[in-house]
Write a protein that holds these residues in place. Structure first.
Motif, PDB file in Angstrom:
ATOM      1  N   LYS A   1       0.829  -1.206   0.000  1.00 56.18           N
ATOM      2  CA  LYS A   1       0.000   0.000   0.000  1.00 56.18           C
ATOM      3  C   LYS A   1       0.867   1.262   0.000  1.00 56.18           C
ATOM      4  O   LYS A   1       0.613   2.220  -0.725  1.00 56.18           O
ATOM      5  N   ASN A   2       1.916   1.230   0.835  1.00 56.04           N
ATOM      6  CA  ASN A   2       2.774   2.414   0.934  1.00 56.04           C
ATOM      7  C   ASN A   2       3.633   2.602  -0.308  1.00 56.04           C
ATOM      8  O   ASN A   2       3.950   3.718  -0.697  1.00 56.04           O
TER       9      ASN A   2
ATOM     10  N   ILE B   1       1.465   4.365  -2.795  1.00 54.17           N
ATOM     11  CA  ILE B   1       1.385   5.809  -2.537  1.00 54.17           C
ATOM     12  C   ILE B   1       2.632   6.493  -3.094  1.00 54.17           C
ATOM     13  O   ILE B   1       2.556   7.525  -3.744  1.00 54.17           O
TER      14      ILE B   1
ATOM     15  N   ARG C   1      -0.931  12.509   6.915  1.00 53.68           N
ATOM     16  CA  ARG C   1      -0.924  11.044   6.924  1.00 53.68           C
ATOM     17  C   ARG C   1      -0.575  10.513   8.309  1.00 53.68           C
ATOM     18  O   ARG C   1      -1.133   9.528   8.765  1.00 53.68           O
TER      19      ARG C   1
ATOM     20  N   MET D   1      -3.464  10.791  10.549  1.00 52.79           N
ATOM     21  CA  MET D   1      -4.470   9.788  10.206  1.00 52.79           C
ATOM     22  C   MET D   1      -4.024   8.382  10.589  1.00 52.79           C
ATOM     23  O   MET D   1      -4.742   7.423  10.333  1.00 52.79           O
ATOM     24  N   GLY D   2      -2.821   8.270  11.134  1.00 53.62           N
ATOM     25  CA  GLY D   2      -2.398   6.964  11.642  1.00 53.62           C
ATOM     26  C   GLY D   2      -1.239   6.316  10.919  1.00 53.62           C
ATOM     27  O   GLY D   2      -0.923   5.158  11.188  1.00 53.62           O
ATOM     28  N   ALA D   3      -0.595   7.045   9.972  1.00 53.26           N
ATOM     29  CA  ALA D   3       0.582   6.468   9.322  1.00 53.26           C
ATOM     30  C   ALA D   3       1.722   6.401  10.329  1.00 53.26           C
ATOM     31  O   ALA D   3       1.980   7.365  11.045  1.00 53.26           O
ATOM     32  N   THR D   4       2.397   5.260  10.400  1.00 56.83           N
ATOM     33  CA  THR D   4       3.548   5.146  11.291  1.00 56.83           C
ATOM     34  C   THR D   4       4.782   5.676  10.565  1.00 56.83           C
ATOM     35  O   THR D   4       4.761   5.879   9.348  1.00 56.83           O
ATOM     36  N   ASN D   5       5.861   5.851  11.323  1.00 60.52           N
ATOM     37  CA  ASN D   5       7.116   6.314  10.714  1.00 60.52           C
ATOM     38  C   ASN D   5       7.544   5.387   9.582  1.00 60.52           C
ATOM     39  O   ASN D   5       8.006   5.834   8.537  1.00 60.52           O
TER      40      ASN D   5
ATOM     41  N   ILE E   1       5.669   5.931   6.279  1.00 66.44           N
ATOM     42  CA  ILE E   1       6.175   7.092   5.534  1.00 66.44           C
ATOM     43  C   ILE E   1       7.533   6.778   4.911  1.00 66.44           C
ATOM     44  O   ILE E   1       7.804   7.114   3.757  1.00 66.44           O
TER      45      ILE E   1
ATOM     46  N   GLN F   1       7.039   4.721   1.860  1.00 66.76           N
ATOM     47  CA  GLN F   1       6.466   5.542   0.790  1.00 66.76           C
ATOM     48  C   GLN F   1       7.563   6.306   0.044  1.00 66.76           C
ATOM     49  O   GLN F   1       7.625   6.260  -1.191  1.00 66.76           O
TER      50      GLN F   1
END
Lengths: 406, 229
Positions: free
Chosen positions: A6-7, A10, A317, A320-324, A327, A330
């Motif tokens: 998913k990442n 993105i 992000r 909204m709950g994205a962890t390190n 990111i 991504q």
């Protein structure tokens, strides 16, 4: 795993929205991959061609010549050497323990004609025994000349594989008559086609072989003689020393005098060729190395810009709950993608060049799947190296500050 | 105040201290607060009062220097970054003053963002996102990009995004600050509706008229809670 994909997706969508910037950034890598591929493919092609030429000289042959085989030929040193004479063969026949077969090889180049076609061909005058001494090729059509034909100075020749194409539109040359230096000769044999050789004179394809007796009678122009000797491959070095000794005796050289002839074999070319090859490869890899480093810096730069531009998005992000790690992946995948795009274009260019070269008939360039695989690995590596710092910067952003960023 | 309701957030004597060079700034000074299910709270205070800090801590974007913060009995004040990210993802919906929609994504994709970091699959994510847009009345604007929407519509997309993970609380920071009064009113009415539907809402604002809509008003000054009624 699903999370990682998913990442990555993105990250990839960022590529699509910045296609021009990505293309320009990946250009450096394109050039790098292009150079490394061309150098690798080129070196391996040269290698193959060279091996073919080496096969022609054979691992069981010695060539007694006036000059040494060398790429750095010092003409001034050798110009006063006496010519190699056929007569020396009788000494070698008489005294050598290791040499099993001998032949003279008279060389010249001359214009040959067939009807209205003309071509410069290399002419060799040899003994009948030379037919069994051929290496790297063989008579595929017709036959070699006989002892009888040699004795009678018959005008019969064996031609290389390219002559068929040049003179006879691909038809069999056997039985045809061509003119060499104004003298008509009959073709009785044809050699297997070799392809291009790398060493001067290292091709048999534009060659005409005839009895040395005939050669002496009809071709009295310029050229030079060599002695071709065959020994068992395992005895070749011993034979080399032995032949040198015999030649010194034959020429009545004093112990303090240098050899005024050269006993050559294929390995002399090999070692020189190896150092040349290393030089080409070192040069290519240096250029590649520089362009890869530069393109890595370019990608890093663009990734920093990308992180800066999207600081607010990163903040959002994260809120909204994205962890390190989300990111990090991504942005890393964005960097790797830029890198792979550059590499892919590079490989595509190489492929195009390869196709162009092979249809042009120039130096054939090898191209293989392994190269694509290595390119892919290099691209991922550069993507990771140059994307890591910007991606970590993005991952470690404080969401509050990032959200406030304008 | 309905004390019998289930307590979601329990904040006990939290402080947030910043060191700016030699200066020590107490953004929050031993503030205590409990938030219950289906609360509708407004937090008011002048700028610099600590209300942003309080909101960031409630929203799990930041942790207090001292004191304890429990969310559904989980001790937030000692959590690390990725644990906080998970709490934000599952329990909290954010609505921002400037909407913070991603300009290159359409309405559904924007609403989907929090779900991407959850364990839902693609199909479930899409269903939930459409459902949330339906709730805010934008089912006919699914594939519109933010720049094709009005301010009020944008904020409704943002509210749908806050609702989509079915959070325990919705945290709205000046939700009407960037809207004209008509759209602002529309959004406030909508928040009212969400409260009536059983959601727990916290609105941070500096407008009295907005604050008055809430059922419970909290005022903060110099890092201390000065009013809670």
């Amino acid at each position: 795993m699903n999370d990682i994909i998913k990442n990555i997706l993105i990250g990839l969508s960022a590529i699509r929205s910045n296609i021009v910037r990505v293309a320009l950034t990946s250009l450096g890598l394109t050039i790098g991959i292009f150079t490394v591929s061309i150098v690798t493919a080129g070196v391996s092609s040269i290698d193959k061609e060279f091996a073919k030429s080496m096969a022609y000289y054979g691992n069981d042959k010695l060539y007694v010549s006036t000059w040494p085989w060398s790429f750095d030929f010092d003409w001034w040193k050798y110009r006063n050497r006496p010519k190699v004479k056929e007569e020396s063969l009788s000494y070698i026949n008489q005294y050598s323990e290791y040499v099993t077969d001998v032949s003279v090889k008279k060389n010249t180049w001359i214009k040959a004609t067939y009807q209205n076609k003309a071509s410069w061909l290399q002419i060799n005058g040899v003994y009948p025994s030379y037919g069994d001494m051929l290496s790297g090729t063989k008579v595929v059509n017709g036959r070699f000349f006989s002892q009888n034909e040699w004795d009678l100075q018959r005008r019969v020749v064996i031609v290389g594989g390219k002559v068929r194409e040049g003179f006879f539109d691909g038809e069999s040359p056997i039985g045809q008559k061509i003119k060499i230096g104004g003298v008509t000769v009959e073709i009785i044999g044809e050699l297997k086609e070799q392809g291009m050789g790398m060493v001067p004179g290292g091709t048999l394809d534009n060659l005409v072989i005839m009895p040395s007796t005939t050669f002496k009678r009809i071709l009295t122009r310029w050229g030079f003689d060599e002695l071709v000797l065959r020994a068992k491959p395992e005895d070749l070095n011993k034979a080399k020393e032995e032949v040198a000794m015999i030649m010194r005796v034959a020429r009545k050289l004093r112990p303090d005098q240098e050899d005024n002839f050269s006993v050559n074999s294929a390995d002399a070319y090999q070692s020189q060729f190896d150092s040349l090859k290393t030089a080409i490869a070192a040069m290519g890899f240096m250029v590649t190395g520089i362009s890869l480093v530069v393109s890595g810096i370019g990608i890093m730069n663009v990734m920093f810009v990308s992180v800066k531009e999207r600081t607010k998005e990163i903040g959002l992000r994260k809120a909204m709950g994205a962890t390190n790690n989300n990111i990090l992946i991504q942005f890393l995948s964005e960097a790797i993608a830029i890198s792979i795009i550059g590499g892919t274009i590079g490989i595509a260019l190489v492929k195009l060049i390869t196709i162009a070269l092979s249809s042009y008939g120039g130096l054939p360039v090898d191209f293989d799947l392994l190269l694509i695989f290595y390119t892919f690995i290099i691209c991922v590596f550069i993507g990771v190296i140059s994307g890591m710092i910007p991606a970590r910067t993005a991952a470690n952003l404080n969401p509050i500050d990032a959200l406030r960023h304008e | 105040m309905a004390k019998s309701k289930k307590e979601i957030i329990s904040i006990k004597s939290i402080s947030k201290i910043y060191h700016l060079g030699d200066n020590v700034v107490k953004a929050l000074d031993k503030a205590s607060l409990s938030i219950y299910e289906n609360d509708f709270i407004s937090i008011m205070g002048p700028s610099g009062s600590g209300k942003s800090t309080l909101m960031n801590i409630i929203g799990c974007l930041d942790v207090p220097t001292n004191g304890t913060y429990k969310f559904n009995n989980q001790l937030i004040s000692k959590m690390n970054d990725s644990q906080l990210a998970n709490i934000r993802n599952e329990k909290i919906g954010f609505v921002f003053q400037t909407f913070n929609l991603l300009p290159k994504l359409n309405a559904v994709q924007n609403v989907e963002v929090p779900l991407i970091y959850s364990s839902l699959n693609r199909k479930e994510r899409l269903e939930r996102s459409k459902e949330a847009l339906n709730i805010v009345g934008l089912s006919d604007r699914m594939s519109h990009k933010p720049n094709e929407l009005s301010g009020g519509q944008r904020q409704r997309v943002a509210i749908a995004r806050a609702l989509v993970n079915k959070p325990s609380i919705i945290l709205a920071d000046e939700p009407t600050g960037n809207l004209d009064s008509k759209s602002g009113e529309e959004i406030l009415k909508f928040l009212d509706k969400l409260h009536k539907a059983g959601n727990t809402l916290i609105i941070v604002t500096h407008e009295k008229s907005v604050a008055k809509r809430a059922k419970r008003r909290i005022e903060i000054f110099d890092g201390k809670i000065t009013l809670d009624e």
